[in-house]
Design a protein around this motif. Structure first.
Motif: not given
Ligand SMILES: Cc1cc2nc3c(=O)[nH]c(=O)nc-3n(C[C@H](O)[C@H](O)[C@H](O)COP(=O)(O)OP(=O)(O)OC[C@H]3O[C@@H](n4cnc5c(N)ncnc54)[C@H](O)[C@@H]3O)c2cc1C
Length: 421
Positions: A141-151
């Protein structure tokens, strides 16, 4: 009959169980696993998340496997207490069972920094199949997401979300146009570059460019301050004031060993349960392996180490002193289709004691780096070309002196396979 018990049905637990029954089929072997599923492959969770495989495909060891091996598996069975003096475990349902030898293989859980607003709806971590189900259904149900952590995990999850957006969420407009709607996915990395534990600055730059070409957005030097929103998350505000919109936040900022059971039982615990080179803990007849174990100050958090430790622990549980563990060469692979990246040993090593060889081709996205100390290869980064992973792993593990070839080690013409033998 001697009873061997394993707590934890992950890769360390099943590997140890298999080794124990192989060494002595007469032993009674039980595995207790808190999750309700037979052993499944965590590294493939992103494929499940991305809608590429079904749940059933994840089951690397279906229930018939345990039965065929004579291993008694108890699923949805959390061990609540360990009494090492009595050699007894108590389960969450109040029942109890005695053991002759015990392996703690309770693994790890995600570490979540105490961000303000971290308790909002739409903030997740990914460790288990249940986590993947929840994330997958929320992402619809969403259009955008954020991932915290670029490992490694953060990048794999970000890529999976992008794929999920493409596959399962076609909007009316996109359907009309014959295309699928994309999730807008941003990755926030605290350090100035991606994969700070595996890549140097140059390699990270090459990787970031390739991931951007796939459609991901990146913010580096990005220290999360607050997770924004009311009941549901709407974005993330960074300490430097930048705001990144996102209707879902996935936190991937490392793991912590699951040590509660061991600590409450009085075992010596630091970051993980402390083990010696036989994988023995500080109390008699209790061993530990995998993400829960700390060996010489290191919790490896990777499958090759979990498997090696489990095999050594199992051998010593059956015949004390029969096997020795001396550490695992760290080897990590980024599992993103179209990007081959493997990092081995001291991949990012720099400083006067090291000789560093590099080769970069930004047009093809190939980056190779070797680090040598005292004429021996101690670390490697192979991006876009992983043909020599195996021989390099061998050369690092055996510590073979390659100083005679040091100016040619990255040459196509040098046969590293022959050198490693
Ligand atoms: C999404 C994802 C991708 C990954 N990709 C890779 C990869 O590509 N390569 C790699 O090397 N590593 C990867 N890892 C890391 C790898 O999965 C771990 O190193 C590995 O699972 C560790 O195995 P383990 O058996 O020690 O612990 P776990 O796999 O964590 O298993 C421990 C089990 O013990 C159970 N348990 C805990 N406490 C109790 C209790 N009290 N009673 C009963 N049961 C209990 C837990 O529920 C869990 O099922 C990945 C991890 C994740 C989450």
């Amino acid at each position: 009959m001697q009873r061997y018990i394993i707590v934890g049905n992950g890769v360390a637990g099943v590997t140890a169980a298999q080794s124990i029954v192989r060494a002595d089929p007469a032993l009674e072997v039980h595995i207790f696993g808190a999750e309700p599923y037979p052993y499944y492959q965590r590294p493939r969770l992103w494929e499940f998340l991305a809608g590429k495989i079904e749940q059933q495909t994840l089951y690397f060891r279906p229930l018939e496997w345990y039965a065929a091996k004579g291993i008694q598996v108890h699923l949805g069975a959390r061990v609540a207490e360990l009494d090492p003096a009595e050699h007894r475990l108590t389960l969450a349902d109040g029942s109890s069972i005695s053991y002759d030898r015990l392996l703690l293989a309770t693994g790890g859980r995600p570490f979540v920094p105490p961000f303000a607003g971290g308790d909002k709806g739409g903030v997740f971590t990914l460790r288990t199949l249940d986590d993947a189900w929840v994330i997958k259904s929320y992402a619809r149900d969403i259009r955008s997401a954020v991932v915290i952590g670029g490992g490694l995990l953060g990048l794999e999850m970000a890529r999976a979300l992008l794929a999920l957006g493409l596959r399962e969420r076609p909007s009316a407009r996109a359907r009309d146009e014959g295309a699928a709607e994309r999730l807008d996915v941003s990755v926030l990395e605290y350090e100035p570059r991606l994969l700070p534990r595996q890549l140097d600055a140059e390699g990270a730059q090459v990787l970031q460019a390739r991931l951007e070409a796939m459609g991901l957005h990146f913010l580096t030097d990005a220290a999360t301050e607050t997770i924004l929103g009311n009941e549901r998350v709407t974005g993330v505000r960074l300490k430097d004031g930048r705001v990144v919109n996102g209707e879902m936040v996935l936190i991937s900022t490392g793991i912590r060993s699951q040590v509660d059971l061991a600590r409450e039982a009085g075992l010596e615990v630091n970051r993980g349960v402390i083990v010696d080179e036989q994988l023995r803990t500080s109390v008699a007849d209790v061993y530990a392996a995998g993400d829960v174990a700390e060996f010489e100050g290191v919790v490896y958090g990777i499958i090759p180490a979990a498997m090696e430790q489990a095999q050594v622990a199992a051998a010593n549980m059956v015949a004390d002193g029969s096997a020795t563990y001396s550490g695992t060469v760290p080897a990590t692979t980024l599992k993103i289709v179209g990007i081959d990246l493997t990092c081995l040993g001291e991949a990012t090593a720099t400083g006067d004691e090291f000789v560093v060889l590099r080769q970069v081709d930004p047009t093809t996205g190939v980056y190779r780096r070797l680090a040598l100390r005292d004429g021996k290869i101690v670390g490697a980064i192979l991006l876009g070309d992983t043909r020599n992973v195996r021989p390099l792993k061998q050369l690092i593990a055996t510590g073979r002196d390659v100083s005679a070839y040091s100016d040619r080690l990255l040459d196509e013409s040098l046969d590293l396979k022959a050198l490693a033998q």
